[in-house]
Design an enzyme around this catalytic site. Structure first.
Site, PDB file in Angstrom:
ATOM      1  N   ASP A 100       0.881  -1.165   0.000  1.00  0.00           N
ATOM      2  CA  ASP A 100       0.000   0.000   0.000  1.00  0.00           C
ATOM      3  C   ASP A 100       0.920   1.216   0.000  1.00  0.00           C
ATOM      4  OD1 ASP A 100      -2.296   1.610   0.169  1.00  0.00           O
ATOM      5  OD2 ASP A 100      -2.199   1.631   2.362  1.00  0.00           O
TER       6      ASP A 100
ATOM      7  N   ASP B 207      -2.566   0.605   7.112  1.00  0.00           N
ATOM      8  CA  ASP B 207      -1.815   0.517   5.854  1.00  0.00           C
ATOM      9  C   ASP B 207      -1.321  -0.911   5.627  1.00  0.00           C
ATOM     10  OD1 ASP B 207      -1.398   3.616   5.194  1.00  0.00           O
ATOM     11  OD2 ASP B 207      -1.086   3.293   7.335  1.00  0.00           O
TER      12      ASP B 207
ATOM     13  N   GLU C 254      -1.212  -1.164  -5.045  1.00  0.00           N
ATOM     14  CA  GLU C 254      -2.433  -0.427  -5.351  1.00  0.00           C
ATOM     15  C   GLU C 254      -2.162   0.665  -6.382  1.00  0.00           C
ATOM     16  OE1 GLU C 254      -6.064   0.787  -2.649  1.00  0.00           O
ATOM     17  OE2 GLU C 254      -4.383   2.139  -2.297  1.00  0.00           O
TER      18      GLU C 254
END
Length: 177
Positions: A7, A140, A67
């Site tokens: 992330d 996260d 991501e």
């Protein structure tokens, strides 16, 4: 297959590592790379690059799921995240780890079955799918574990796509929209 979920961020980079074999996923570890507030951005990016290299050396992932960027209101923060993401992608390419990108909707769909699921639903499914006693922390890191799960649950279909990177190819895989 060892999958490293990332992330991206420049203050906090979440990471999650899972093993995926024959439709079963097993949690290995998760955590966060943090860079001190007030540190100049170039120094933060260098720390992220060094810490990513250490993750690759420690876990030897077969794939990295990251991501795709999603900009909301704060373009200044978005630019910093984009720069950190570039460092993360470069570190993966340098390590020869195939890169797979997923949108937030794709992660939600793969983990919960619904592409517009709420964050708490995704986190609850991460906990359930991996048989964990609690949701991974920090958030996260939990997001990174969800990314790794997304890749594990959708990787089979990507093997059928000749435009996708194959494990060990070191190619950048971009899903056609």
């Amino acid at each position: 297959m060892t999958i490293l979920g990332i992330d991206p961020g420049f203050a906090i980079v979440g990471f999650g590592v899972i093993q995926a074999e024959r439709g079963k996923q097993v949690f290995q570890t998760c955590g966060a790379i943090t860079t001190p507030a007030g540190t100049p951005l170039p120094a933060r990016l260098l720390q992220i690059e060094n810490d990513m290299a250490q993750l690759f050396d420690t876990f030897h992932p077969d794939a990295m799921a990251v991501e795709e960027l999603f900009f909301t209101n704060n373009i200044t923060t978005g630019i910093g995240v984009a720069q950190a993401r570039g460092v993360i992608l470069t570190a993966a390419e340098r390590a020869g780890v195939p890169i797979y990108e997923y949108t937030p909707s794709e992660v939600k769909l793969a983990v919960t079955g619904y592409g517009k699921a709420e964050k708490r639903q995704v986190m609850d499914m991460v906990k359930r799918l991996l048989g964990l006693s609690s949701v991974p922390k920090p958030d996260d890191a939990a997001d990174a574990v969800a990314l790794a799960l997304c890749h594990a649950r959708s990787f089979g279909s990507r093997l059928q796509n000749p435009n996708s990177a194959m494990p060990g190819s070191g190619r950048y895989a971009v899903k056609k929209k």
